[in-house]
Structures are given as C-alpha cells and as structure tokens.
Design a protein around this motif. Structure first.
Motif, short mmCIF file in Angstrom:
data_model
loop_
_atom_site.label_atom_id
_atom_site.label_comp_id
_atom_site.label_asym_id
_atom_site.label_seq_id
_atom_site.Cartn_x
_atom_site.Cartn_y
_atom_site.Cartn_z
N LEU A 1 0.86 -1.19 0.00
CA LEU A 1 0.00 0.00 0.00
C LEU A 1 0.89 1.24 0.00
CD1 LEU A 1 -2.56 -1.07 2.76
CD2 LEU A 1 -2.54 -1.68 0.32
N VAL A 2 0.71 2.09 -0.99
CA VAL A 2 1.53 3.30 -1.12
C VAL A 2 0.62 4.51 -0.96
CG1 VAL A 2 3.10 4.63 -2.58
CG2 VAL A 2 3.07 2.12 -2.72
N GLY A 3 0.94 5.37 0.01
CA GLY A 3 0.13 6.57 0.23
C GLY A 3 0.97 7.81 0.33
N ALA A 4 0.31 8.96 0.28
CA ALA A 4 0.99 10.24 0.42
C ALA A 4 0.05 11.22 1.09
CB ALA A 4 1.42 10.78 -0.94
N GLY A 5 0.57 12.04 1.99
CA GLY A 5 -0.21 13.10 2.57
C GLY A 5 -1.24 12.65 3.58
N ALA A 6 -2.36 13.40 3.60
CA ALA A 6 -3.33 13.28 4.67
C ALA A 6 -4.04 11.94 4.74
CB ALA A 6 -4.38 14.39 4.53
N VAL A 7 -3.97 11.12 3.70
CA VAL A 7 -4.69 9.83 3.70
C VAL A 7 -3.89 8.71 4.35
CG1 VAL A 7 -6.04 10.40 1.64
CG2 VAL A 7 -3.81 9.27 1.39
N MET A 8 -2.70 8.99 4.88
CA MET A 8 -1.89 7.92 5.46
C MET A 8 -2.59 7.20 6.63
SD MET A 8 0.69 7.23 3.66
CE MET A 8 1.27 5.98 4.78
N PRO A 9 -3.38 7.86 7.48
CA PRO A 9 -4.09 7.10 8.51
C PRO A 9 -5.00 6.03 7.92
CG PRO A 9 -4.09 9.41 9.09
CD PRO A 9 -3.52 9.32 7.70
N GLU A 10 -5.65 6.32 6.79
CA GLU A 10 -6.51 5.33 6.13
C GLU A 10 -5.68 4.20 5.55
OE1 GLU A 10 -8.99 8.11 7.39
OE2 GLU A 10 -7.26 8.61 6.14
N VAL A 11 -4.52 4.52 5.00
CA VAL A 11 -3.65 3.50 4.43
C VAL A 11 -3.18 2.54 5.54
CG1 VAL A 11 -1.44 3.09 3.27
CG2 VAL A 11 -2.90 5.00 2.55
N LEU A 12 -2.79 3.09 6.68
CA LEU A 12 -2.32 2.26 7.77
C LEU A 12 -3.47 1.46 8.39
CD1 LEU A 12 0.14 4.86 9.25
CD2 LEU A 12 0.77 2.59 8.41
N ALA A 13 -4.65 2.06 8.46
CA ALA A 13 -5.81 1.32 8.97
C ALA A 13 -6.15 0.16 8.05
CB ALA A 13 -7.01 2.27 9.09
N ALA A 14 -6.04 0.38 6.75
CA ALA A 14 -6.30 -0.70 5.80
C ALA A 14 -5.28 -1.82 5.97
CB ALA A 14 -6.25 -0.16 4.37
N ALA A 15 -4.02 -1.48 6.23
CA ALA A 15 -2.99 -2.50 6.43
C ALA A 15 -3.31 -3.37 7.64
CB ALA A 15 -1.63 -1.83 6.58
N ARG A 16 -3.80 -2.72 8.70
CA ARG A 16 -4.16 -3.49 9.90
C ARG A 16 -5.33 -4.43 9.61
NH1 ARG A 16 -3.16 1.63 12.20
NH2 ARG A 16 -5.40 2.10 12.29
N THR A 17 -6.32 -3.94 8.88
CA THR A 17 -7.47 -4.79 8.55
C THR A 17 -7.04 -5.98 7.69
OG1 THR A 17 -8.97 -2.90 8.65
CG2 THR A 17 -9.72 -4.82 7.41
N LEU A 18 -6.17 -5.72 6.73
CA LEU A 18 -5.67 -6.81 5.87
C LEU A 18 -4.90 -7.83 6.70
CD1 LEU A 18 -4.52 -4.73 2.77
CD2 LEU A 18 -6.35 -6.43 2.81
N GLU A 19 -4.14 -7.35 7.67
CA GLU A 19 -3.39 -8.27 8.52
C GLU A 19 -4.34 -9.18 9.30
OE1 GLU A 19 0.33 -8.13 11.72
OE2 GLU A 19 -0.70 -6.28 11.15
N GLU A 20 -5.47 -8.61 9.73
CA GLU A 20 -6.46 -9.42 10.43
C GLU A 20 -7.05 -10.50 9.53
OE1 GLU A 20 -9.25 -6.52 11.69
OE2 GLU A 20 -7.93 -5.65 13.25
N GLN A 21 -6.99 -10.26 8.21
CA GLN A 21 -7.50 -11.24 7.24
C GLN A 21 -6.39 -12.17 6.74
OE1 GLN A 21 -10.82 -11.38 6.62
NE2 GLN A 21 -10.89 -9.77 8.20
N GLY A 22 -5.22 -12.07 7.35
CA GLY A 22 -4.12 -12.94 6.97
C GLY A 22 -3.34 -12.47 5.77
N VAL A 23 -3.48 -11.20 5.43
CA VAL A 23 -2.76 -10.63 4.29
C VAL A 23 -1.66 -9.72 4.82
CG1 VAL A 23 -2.92 -9.14 2.25
CG2 VAL A 23 -4.79 -10.73 2.80
N VAL A 24 -0.43 -9.98 4.40
CA VAL A 24 0.70 -9.14 4.82
C VAL A 24 0.81 -7.96 3.85
CG1 VAL A 24 3.17 -9.03 5.24
CG2 VAL A 24 1.88 -11.13 5.79
N ALA A 25 0.58 -6.76 4.40
CA ALA A 25 0.60 -5.55 3.57
C ALA A 25 1.75 -4.66 3.99
CB ALA A 25 -0.72 -4.81 3.69
#
Length: 780
Positions: free
Chosen positions: A654-678
């Motif tokens: 997941l590649v992000g820039a600027g103000a959306v980084m909290p959403e990018v990191l939240a998505a990474a955590r959700t993916l990790e809960e689904q067994g996906v390494v992001a």
C-alpha cells in the motif's frame, strides 16, 4: 530610489545629440530587422516556420535607443516586450555586450531566444518576458523585492528605475490590472512603464484603443500618466494658422483610417486629410507644405521623437509610479509600416535591400559595426562603460539545520506544523530566520502564519500606525513597518506568485539571498499556475505552500477541494513537489527545501499541506539516532517504508501520500487481520520518486535516484495499491517500477460539502476502499 548621477563636469557630455541618436536608431532598426531576416531567409530550414516580429520591433526602436543610448544608468532594470527581443539584441550588440556570431541565431539551438530570457540568452537580459503581461508586471514586483532588501539589509546594493516596455495589447491582460491595483504600488516612484501604443494587435488594427479609459485607470491607482501623442515636427504645424483644424482632423480620425493613410503615396496624404468637406483654412495649410514634409509630419508620433522621449524620461516625477503612453507606428521605417497584417510579416529580399539603402546598411554585410572612430562608435563605447554593472557577489554561507529537534507527540496537521516551524526558526535558527520572507494573498492567519507574523511583523512600503496595538483581545499582532518579514497582498494569487518570483531572484540580481515562502489555498494554485511557472522559468527560487488541499477539506465543498495539484507539482520544471503526511516529515523536508533556495543551481519547492490533524506516532519514527537519521534521509529522498515486514514476505504493498496515510495504515491493519501481509510505503515526494523511476537504467544521477528501489525492491514484486487525495493517475507510474498489478485510488470527480468520512468514502479513498482494492488484486 537611487540613480547613478554624472559628475558636474560630465553633465555637458550627457546633453543628447539628437542627430547622432537618429543615426543609432537607423542602425538599430536595420539590425533588428536583419536578425529576423537571417533566421528565416538566411537559414536552411525543415519547413517549420521560424518567425519573428520585424514590425513590432520597429515601433519600439526609438524608445529603446532613447533609453540605452542616453537615459539608463547601470542601476536601472528593464523588461522588454516579448516581440521586441531583436531590438534588445541589436542594442546589446552595438554596446559590445553581444558577439556578432549570435546575430544570425535567433530561435536556433544555443542562440538568441524567441523572447528575452534571463537564463537562456547569451547577452544581458534583466527580465524574462514572453508570457504576455507577466514580464511587464515583473518590474513592479522587483521594485518591491528590492525595497524589502534595502529595508532589511543595510548593505544591500542600491537600484535605480524599474522600467517595463510593453505593448498596448498587453493591457488586455488581467495580470496587469491586478498588479496595478495593489495598494503598495502607488508608493513605488522608481517604477516606469512605457506603453508602445501602436494600436495594432496580432490580427488587426484595433478599432478603439479607449486611451482615455486606460489613462483614467492608471490615474485612479495613483500613477502619474504621461501621453506622448505627437512629435515636435507636427506639433509645430499645429501652431500655424489652420493647425488646430489639422490636429482636430487627425485626432478624430479612426485608427483604421489613419493607418490606411500611412500606406498611400505621399502625394495623396493631403487629400486623405481633407476628406470630402475639409474647411478652407485646413486646405490652405496643407497646400503650403511640401509633400515630403507633410508625409513625414503625419508619421511624427511622440514615441518616435527622440528629443521628446529623452526630455520626458528626464522629467518624470519619481515620487509615484509613472506610465508613459507613447504613440507609435507599427513597422515604423519598414516597407510594411502601418499595414494591418504586418505583425508576423517578413520582409522579402527586395524589401530588405530597400531598408538597407534607407538606413545606410548593407545586406551583404549586415552586421557591420559603427565605423571605428565615428561619433556613433564613441557613443556606444561611452554608454557601455556607463551601463557596466559590478559583478554580483553572493550572500555568505547560510546555516540551515537538518532538523530543529522539536518533539511531535500530539495530533497535528502539516499546516499547523509549518506555522510552528517558522515561528521556531526565530529562536532556534536566527541567522536563517533573517533571510526568510513570507507572503500570502490575505490568508496569512488561515494558513497558520500567525505565530511567525507575531514574532517578525508585517512589512510595508511605508511605516503604518497600528491602531489595534492596545487591544488586549487581539491574537494576531498586525504591525506594519519597514522591519517586518511578512508581505500581505490582496486576494490575487497572480500577484502573489509574481512577487514570489522576484523575491526569489534577489540572490542573482543583487547578491542577497532570500528564502521566500508563500502560502495560498491549494485549490487556487491553478489561478496562479502560468505566472508561477513563468517565474520559475525566469530563475526565481522560492517555496510555494498550497494549503489546505484535497477533499480532506470536506466541509468547504467542491470549490475548495483541489484534485489536479499533485500532478501539477510533479510536472512543473524547476521545482520539487512535496506532500508530507506527518509533522516530522514536514520539518525535515521543509528545511531540506530551504537549503535549495537562493543559491546557484538551486531549485524551488511546492508543498501540498493539510489541515487534518494526524497522530505522529503512526509514522513510527525511530528513537535511535542513527536510524532516525536514516529515516530523515529517506524522507528528504522521497519516501520510506513504515512497516517492518521484509519485502519478500509481503502479499501486497500500500503506497500513500499526505493526509490519507491514517486510512492507508488502517487498511494494512485490517488486511493483517485477514491474513494478508501488507507493506506500507509513505511518500513524502511523489516527484522525487518519479525522477528515481525515470533514472532507472540511465547513466544520469540526480536527487532521489535510488529511492524507488528501496521503496519497491525489484526482487520482490507484489500487487500495489496507491492512494492520494488527488487525481489517481498521480502515482500510476509505480505500476511500471516492477511490472506489478496496480490499482490507483484517488479523486477524479468534483467534491461536495460533507464530513471527512463521507468525503473519503464518496471518492473511494477510505480504509474500506483500500482494503477492497487490495483483496481484488489478490483475487480474494
């Protein structure tokens, strides 16, 4: 305002020899036409039009000869209208400041530029012009920039007049009137504009120039208005019996009729003036005049009377800005004189030979200088000496720290972090702070410059009383004086970037380095795009801050939500674009950008900031000093990896820039809960990463050249989801980094008023949309 004044014993030598100036004028007319001729008839071509503007140059010849060969001092700076560039090169050649080898090279590689360019022409050029109206206003902003320098630094070099030579059609440009109307301009007595009023545009004779309206507009803005309509030859005729009728007839004559009269045989001029029912007194006057005398008189406009021009330039009131409307004939002295379609018409060989005969030149030896030992040659030598400038030194080394060491523990926006950084400079880096000047178009407080302004004050052309100094409830101390370091303009972004460009050129003009920083609302960058870009082209180095940006400014609605600015930053030459997500990144990147401003080979910067508070701990800045420094270098190189996963273990990036980084990191955590390494990549500058992408496999090196391989290691391909609060194509190039499958999320529609969560969901840049895009790429 300072001028170079001749010694008393030399004053007699400065009295103009008008016949000598006319000789110089004839040679400049010839050279300017020959420069264009050589670029067209004299150069083998590939069928592409070379072009040039012989007629537009001709109308400006006498004005420029009066200036360069009599009036200017070494301290003056002149902006020359774009289509008169051949005249400037001809003048520089005669003064010994341009080698003859360049004269046939107009619009050729390595040769004379199509329009005057400070950075690309081989001879002295004070201001780049070419973007209509913007080059003309540059003198205004340069005058303010110089006044700022002199008020801040006592040893800053002096300056003389700031002169713009502009075509009358340039007065159609809104940039002109935005600049003229700025309240500070009325105090700039060093400002002189000369309008080449030839009453022709590119396609036609202008039906009605409405000179009275233009005069009134300048007058209302506090300018001295001078109009040179008639020269002294025809003015003498106006004093004779019937002369008042002659003047009335000529001044009531439509522009088209006057221009047509210039094209007829001289024997027809009297008849044209009389018309169908001219009064007997007028006929008597006309019959008393020799035909050649009358033909010359009707062409005797103020902009071609060298004596009148010299006297006018010497008598100008220097306590307020001045505009001189100089009536001229387009194509003056050429076979195409006054022709309605002469704008881009090129003289043929027969016409060039006729011009050579009329000006005492030789088509076979077009670049012949003035004869050695002649009065004209002596004048050129003297004027070269008088106009010679001292070499520009440079400000000594300026200590710009890599970091201020401020801890960031609370949620903070990048816009707020910038305000704190600038305010901290006054205490933590005072030497650097003295060179910083900020400006904004009436949005200083809403872009968080308040702390800086409270510490440094507001700069003004003149001292102004602060009537709210005793108001205990005032938060922003708006004290205007000559010692301030913030310049406030009206709501005119074009003015803002015009001033920014000239503040960013003081290091090369006068050897005094400034670090100009301008803030504006990011969606309004597009309003200022052309003059900002032109200022960079002209060599101005500065930092432009667009804030707040994107749909993140959700309640403001679509009109205040910028979409295209991220890609504008990437595409803009002479500038590095930044969009840091976290306050620490902003500090590092901004200080890094400041190092690049106001130095030879430097570059400008554009920062896209946000009002959204972001948790600084999300950046996972290392505590260890060595690893922290490594993170800083990656941040100023364009980006870094936040997650600690080994790239070989990642299922998706997941590649992000600027103000959306909290959403990018939240998505990474959700993916990790689904067994996906992001893996998560945080970009601070998509611009530098794109340069790294372009440099792959090439022999060149450059800033950020290795960062892409660090962010997306070639040996470990994985699907990529990019997220930016801007158009999704901004980061689409990352799909070519390793050949990965890619999904680009961003904003491609106009926004609407909403809360943040609704705005992000509406445009598909919320955490759920990021997760969904990642799972789609993985086939899950």
């Amino acid at each position: 305002m300072s001028h170079v004044e001749p010694d008393e014993e030399d004053r007699a030598a400065t009295v103009p020899d008008l016949e000598l100036l006319r000789e110089v004028s004839r040679r400049v007319l010839w050279l300017s036409a020959a420069i264009v001729d050589a670029a067209n008839r004299g150069r083998p071509g590939d069928g592409t039009k070379v072009g040039g503007h012989q007629a537009s140059s001709a109308s400006m010849v006498d004005v420029m000869v009066a200036l360069w060969f009599h009036q200017l001092t070494a301290l003056d700076r002149v902006s020359v209208k774009p289509h008169a560039s051949p005249v400037l090169h001809a003048v520089n050649y005669l003064l010994g400041d341009l080698d003859a080898a360049y004269l046939p090279t107009l619009r050729a590689k390595g040769g004379l530029q199509s329009y005057p360019s400070r950075s690309k022409d081989p001879d002295p050029v004070d201001f780049s012009t070419g973007s209509v109206g913007i080059g003309a206003t540059a003198t205004l902003w340069a005058a303010i920039a110089h006044r700022y320098l002199r008020s801040r630094f006592a040893d800053a070099p002096p300056a003389g007049r700031f002169i713009s030579l502009l075509g009358d059609a340039e007065l159609d440009e809104g940039a002109i009137w935005e600049a003229v109307a700025d309240p500070q301009v009325a105090s700039l007595g060093e400002l002189l504009w000369v309008v080449d009023l030839n009453r022709q545009s590119l396609d036609r004779v202008v039906p009605d120039i409405q000179i009275q309206r233009l005069q009134a507009m300048f007058d209302a803005a506090g300018w001295q208005v001078v109009t040179l309509k008639w020269g002294r030859l025809i003015s003498a005729l106006f004093q004779r019996p019937g002369g008042d009728l002659l003047r009335e007839r000529l001044e009531s004559m439509p522009n088209e009729e006057y221009q047509r009269m210039l094209r007829v045989d001289s024997s027809e001029v009297a008849e044209r003036i009389m018309g169908d029912d001219g009064p007997p007194e007028l006929q008597t006057l006309l019959q008393s005049l020799p035909t050649p005398h009358l033909a010359a008189a009707v062409r005797d406009l103020g902009g071609h009377d060298l004596g009148l021009l010299v006297d006018t330039f010497e008598s100008i009131d220097d306590h307020r800005p001045t505009v001189v409307f100089a009536y001229t004939v387009k194509g003056r002295g050429l076979p195409t004189e006054g022709h309605p379609n002469n704008h881009s018409v090129l003289l043929n060989e027969a016409q060039m030979r006729a011009l050579a005969d009329a000006t005492g030149a030789d088509l076979e030896d077009p670049w012949a200088p003035f004869p050695e030992g002649s009065p004209a040659a002596a004048l050129a030598v003297r004027r070269q000496r008088e106009l010679a400038r001292r070499p520009v030194g440079l400000t000594g080394e300026l200590d710009v720290p890599d970091s201020l060491g401020r801890p960031y523990r609370k949620d903070v926006s990048t816009q707020t972090a910038l305000g704190r950084l600038l305010a901290d400079l006054v205490r933590d880096a005072p030497g650097l702070a003295t060179r910083v000047v900020t400006c904004s178009p009436d949005v200083a407080s809403s872009t968080n410059l308040g702390g800086w302004i409270n510490k440094t004050g507001v700069w003004s052309v003149t001292e102004r009383r602060d009537w709210f100094a005793d108001d205990a409830q005032r938060i922003l101390r708006w004290s205007e004086s000559l010692s301030g370091q913030h310049i406030e303009l009206g709501i005119a972004e074009v003015n803002l970037v015009g001033l920014l460009g000239e503040l960013g050129a003081t290091w090369s003009r006068w050897g005094e380095r400034l670090i100009p920083i301008a803030t504006l609302y990011d969606p309004f960058l597009n309003r200022a795009l052309e003059p900002w870009s032109f200022g960079l082209y002209a060599g101005g180095q500065s930092i432009l801050v667009g804030t707040p940006s994107g749909v993140t400014l959700s309640p403001e609605g679509g009109a205040h939500q910028s979409v295209t600015t991220p890609s504008i930053g990437i595409e803009q030459p002479g500038c590095t674009a930044w969009e840091p997500a976290f306050a620490q990144d902003l500090e590092w990147c901004f200080l890094h950008a400041m190092k690049q401003v106001g130095v030879p080979g430097g570059t400008s910067a554009y920062f896209r900031l946000s009002t959204r508070p972001v948790d600084p701990t999300l950046a996972r800045v290392p505590e260890d000093d060595l690893m922290r420094e490594r993170r800083r270098r990656q941040a100023v190189g364009g980006g870094y990896r936040i997650t600690a996963h080994a790239p070989a273990d990642e299922d998706v990036v997941l590649v992000g820039a600027g103000a959306v980084m909290p959403e990018v990191l939240a998505a990474a955590r959700t993916l990790e809960e689904q067994g996906v390494v992001a893996g998560v990549v945080c970009l601070t500058s998509a611009d530098l990463v794109f340069r790294s992408f372009q440099q792959r496999g090439s022999r060149g090196t450059g800033e950020g050249s290795g960062i892409l391989d660090l962010l997306l290691p070639p040996a470990y391909p994985a699907p990529v989801v990019t997220v930016v609060d801007g158009h999704p194509h901004t980061l689409a190039f990352l799909g070519g980094a390793r050949g990965d499958r890619i999904r680009c999320l961003g904003v491609s529609q106009f926004g609407q008023s909403s809360d943040l969560a609704d705005a992000y969901a509406l445009h598909g840049i919320d955490a759920f949309s990021i997760v969904e895009a990642a799972l789609d790429l993985l086939g899950r």
